[in-house]
Motif scaffolding. Sequence first.
Motif, PDB file in Angstrom:
ATOM      1  N   GLU A   1      -5.614 -41.117  63.280  1.00  0.00           N
ATOM      2  CA  GLU A   1      -4.278 -41.021  62.679  1.00  0.00           C
ATOM      3  C   GLU A   1      -4.336 -41.335  61.179  1.00  0.00           C
ATOM      4  N   ALA A   2      -5.059 -42.402  60.847  1.00  0.00           N
ATOM      5  CA  ALA A   2      -5.180 -42.814  59.437  1.00  0.00           C
ATOM      6  C   ALA A   2      -5.915 -41.747  58.623  1.00  0.00           C
ATOM      7  N   ALA A   3      -6.974 -41.183  59.201  1.00  0.00           N
ATOM      8  CA  ALA A   3      -7.736 -40.139  58.497  1.00  0.00           C
ATOM      9  C   ALA A   3      -6.868 -38.904  58.282  1.00  0.00           C
ATOM     10  N   LEU A   4      -6.098 -38.528  59.295  1.00  0.00           N
ATOM     11  CA  LEU A   4      -5.236 -37.344  59.185  1.00  0.00           C
ATOM     12  C   LEU A   4      -4.155 -37.554  58.132  1.00  0.00           C
ATOM     13  N   LYS A   5      -3.660 -38.783  58.033  1.00  0.00           N
ATOM     14  CA  LYS A   5      -2.646 -39.101  57.027  1.00  0.00           C
ATOM     15  C   LYS A   5      -3.225 -38.904  55.624  1.00  0.00           C
TER      16      LYS A   5
ATOM     17  N   PHE B   1     -14.498 -44.419  58.230  1.00  0.00           N
ATOM     18  CA  PHE B   1     -13.884 -45.219  59.278  1.00  0.00           C
ATOM     19  C   PHE B   1     -14.959 -45.646  60.281  1.00  0.00           C
ATOM     20  N   PRO B   2     -15.759 -46.668  59.931  1.00  0.00           N
ATOM     21  CA  PRO B   2     -16.781 -47.158  60.866  1.00  0.00           C
ATOM     22  C   PRO B   2     -16.140 -47.941  62.011  1.00  0.00           C
ATOM     23  N   MET B   3     -16.699 -47.779  63.204  1.00  0.00           N
ATOM     24  CA  MET B   3     -16.144 -48.484  64.376  1.00  0.00           C
ATOM     25  C   MET B   3     -17.267 -49.062  65.238  1.00  0.00           C
TER      26      MET B   3
ATOM     27  N   PHE C   1     -13.165 -35.731  52.027  1.00  0.00           N
ATOM     28  CA  PHE C   1     -14.036 -35.936  53.189  1.00  0.00           C
ATOM     29  C   PHE C   1     -13.675 -37.230  53.909  1.00  0.00           C
ATOM     30  N   ALA C   2     -13.412 -37.116  55.208  1.00  0.00           N
ATOM     31  CA  ALA C   2     -13.167 -38.288  56.049  1.00  0.00           C
ATOM     32  C   ALA C   2     -14.126 -38.267  57.229  1.00  0.00           C
ATOM     33  N   SER C   3     -14.720 -39.409  57.542  1.00  0.00           N
ATOM     34  CA  SER C   3     -15.665 -39.497  58.653  1.00  0.00           C
ATOM     35  C   SER C   3     -15.334 -40.692  59.545  1.00  0.00           C
ATOM     36  N   LEU C   4     -15.272 -40.445  60.840  1.00  0.00           N
ATOM     37  CA  LEU C   4     -15.083 -41.491  61.857  1.00  0.00           C
ATOM     38  C   LEU C   4     -16.412 -41.635  62.585  1.00  0.00           C
TER      39      LEU C   4
END
Length: 342
Positions: free
Chosen positions: A264-268, A248-250, A215-218
């Motif tokens: 890009e980082a999440a897709l990697k 990936f909090p922004m 699981f990746a979340s932006l």
Amino acid sequence: MRVIYSEDHKFRDAKTELHGGELMKPFEGPFRAEWILAAVKEQGFKDVRAPEKYDLSVPMKLHDHGYLNFLETVWERWVAAGFTTEAIPISLPVRRSYCARPPENIDGLLGYYANSVETSITEGTYKAVIAAKDCALSAADHLNAGHHFVFSLSRPPGHHAGIDLYGGYCFLNNAAIAAQRVLDHGAKKVAILDVDFHHGNGTQDVTYERDDIFFASLHGDPMDAFPYFWGHREEVGKSRGEGFNANFPMPRNTPWSVYAEALEAALKRISEHGAEALVLSLGVDTFEKDPISFFSLKTEDYLKMGAMVAGLGIPVLVVMEGGYGVPEIGYNVANVLIGLEQ
Ligand code: OKP
Ligand code: ZN
């Protein structure tokens, strides 16, 4: 791109949302799905199909069984208790409460299962929630049958719905339900990428101790954005799921140039996981004009988002999450779909 859509989303049409100390007209309403459906059709996605009907066997693998029973019965129990308005909890378990067991009183039970209180429960809510779940499962079955891209155009959204928690307009975790269906069909590893503005705390909850769903979340930094208590970088998963969760909090006003680096980082990470399929939790509340969010993405950026995700080269099941207020949400969604298919 096949689109799965059920009219039954209209049964969730709450009159109230507690916002800024007032009961207001909800940001999450039927008009959202209508705008999105009209825009994606206009942009050429005309293969729109109704979902099949499914039982609760897949949700039961992700959600607590008492919680599922609560969702099914809460409205009748609320009415039986003498209430005539939409159901909103008053008392929630917090630090130092002893909440080992759910209370019997429906007013208490609402708080037990809530992670936030803006999400009023109404008579038709469960019917719409079930239809959204059916859209997710149908979309998964289309993917399982060999379709490379499928879009579950559903509401209410699902990514704030945890194992035994509703809130943030969400009740069942549609994205995780779709991912589970793909695993049940034989995939060994899948990923869920959450690009909704808000952290997918529910999806993180149901996948946190698993190594088969990455699981990746932006999202907007939880120091400054709902859901506030989840979504920090140090949340990386637990036990066998350690290393399979990436946040990936922004900050405020994040533009596409910065967002794209995180994407890009999440897709990697998703590639490295070896995911055989991706569930994209698509919220377009990252849009610059979104009324409840604070990123600065523009309509054309969603084309690039779709193209970057397609670069994974694996089948993608898009599940609708948030995106509010303005008719552009439909064009932003359509642009992601167009970008995916390029
Ligand atoms: C659901 B989804 C506005 C403040 C935020 C809840 C936001 C739920 C977002 N009243 N309240 O992730 O788009
Ligand atoms: Zn959101």
